[in-house]
Design a protein around this motif. Structure first.
Motif, PDB file in Angstrom:
ATOM      1  N   CYS A  27       2.029  -3.710   1.936  1.00 51.20           N
ATOM      2  CA  CYS A  27       1.810  -4.196   0.710  1.00 51.20           C
ATOM      3  C   CYS A  27      -0.077  -3.731   0.808  1.00 51.20           C
ATOM      4  N   ASN A  67      -0.319  -3.280  -6.605  1.00 50.40           N
ATOM      5  CA  ASN A  67       0.299  -3.277  -5.583  1.00 50.40           C
ATOM      6  C   ASN A  67       0.951  -1.948  -5.008  1.00 50.40           C
ATOM      7  N   LEU A  68       0.945  -1.473  -4.033  1.00 57.79           N
ATOM      8  CA  LEU A  68       2.202  -0.156  -3.257  1.00 57.79           C
ATOM      9  C   LEU A  68       2.692  -0.428  -2.292  1.00 57.79           C
ATOM     10  N   ILE A  69       4.144  -1.445  -2.890  1.00 59.82           N
ATOM     11  CA  ILE A  69       4.945  -1.532  -1.370  1.00 59.82           C
ATOM     12  C   ILE A  69       5.122  -0.499  -0.495  1.00 59.82           C
ATOM     13  N   TYR A 120       7.889   4.272  -1.034  1.00 55.08           N
ATOM     14  CA  TYR A 120       6.997   3.079  -2.049  1.00 55.08           C
ATOM     15  C   TYR A 120       7.462   2.365  -3.343  1.00 55.08           C
ATOM     16  N   ASN A 121       7.139   1.414  -3.946  1.00 52.65           N
ATOM     17  CA  ASN A 121       7.542   0.883  -4.867  1.00 52.65           C
ATOM     18  C   ASN A 121       5.887   0.198  -5.660  1.00 52.65           C
ATOM     19  N   ASP A 122       5.394   1.268  -6.828  1.00 45.91           N
ATOM     20  CA  ASP A 122       4.544   0.710  -7.330  1.00 45.91           C
ATOM     21  C   ASP A 122       3.835   0.096  -8.661  1.00 45.91           C
ATOM     22  N   GLU A 123       3.425  -0.873  -8.508  1.00 45.99           N
ATOM     23  CA  GLU A 123       3.493  -2.282  -9.309  1.00 45.99           C
ATOM     24  C   GLU A 123       2.015  -2.938  -9.774  1.00 45.99           C
ATOM     25  N   THR A 171      -2.999  -3.499  -1.559  1.00 44.17           N
ATOM     26  CA  THR A 171      -3.243  -3.841  -2.643  1.00 44.17           C
ATOM     27  C   THR A 171      -5.014  -2.892  -3.094  1.00 44.17           C
ATOM     28  N   SER A 191      -0.619 -12.019   5.569  1.00 45.69           N
ATOM     29  CA  SER A 191      -2.118 -10.913   5.684  1.00 45.69           C
ATOM     30  C   SER A 191      -3.044 -11.669   6.400  1.00 45.69           C
ATOM     31  N   GLU A 251       8.253  -5.218   4.554  1.00 43.49           N
ATOM     32  CA  GLU A 251       8.027  -4.329   3.515  1.00 43.49           C
ATOM     33  C   GLU A 251       5.876  -3.961   4.208  1.00 43.49           C
ATOM     34  N   PHE A 283      -4.782  -5.587   2.365  1.00 43.48           N
ATOM     35  CA  PHE A 283      -3.509  -5.270   2.529  1.00 43.48           C
ATOM     36  C   PHE A 283      -2.785  -6.228   2.937  1.00 43.48           C
TER      37      PHE A 283
END
Length: 101
Positions: free
Chosen positions: A97, A70-72, A64-67, A99, A25, A95, A19
């Protein structure tokens, strides 16, 4: 599907996580890998419990934003980063993140 259900479902298909806090990080990116022990929602707070006694608490109406990997997670009023039961850091914007692999 609401945000909590989506995050719980997204994590269920992954085994290993790292994360990034809003400031970046903790340590070198991707060196630390964790498993999710539990995800809970109580009232307006969602908590993610990771191995190594790390807990992330998100207060507010998170989005949330699913990439893919990665989930933001954003739009929180407060994010508490708790290690060994002690509040280590707290954020009121930015934000997060998560991962997952």
């Amino acid at each position: 599907m609401n945000t909590f259900e989506y995050i719980k479902n997204w994590t269920s298909y992954k085994e290993s996580f790292s994360f990034f806090l809003p400031e970046g990080s903790e340590g070198r990116p991707f060196d630390n890998q964790y498993e999710i022990i539990d995800i809970k929602k109580i009232n307006n707070t969602m908590s993610i419990q990771l191995t190594e006694n790390i807990k992330l608490c998100f207060e507010g109406d998170i989005k949330y934003n699913d990439e893919g990997c990665n989930l933001i997670i954003f739009n929180f009023k407060k994010l508490k980063y708790i290690v060994n039961g002690v509040l280590d850091k707290e954020f009121s914007d930015g934000e997060f993140c998560l991962t997952g692999f």
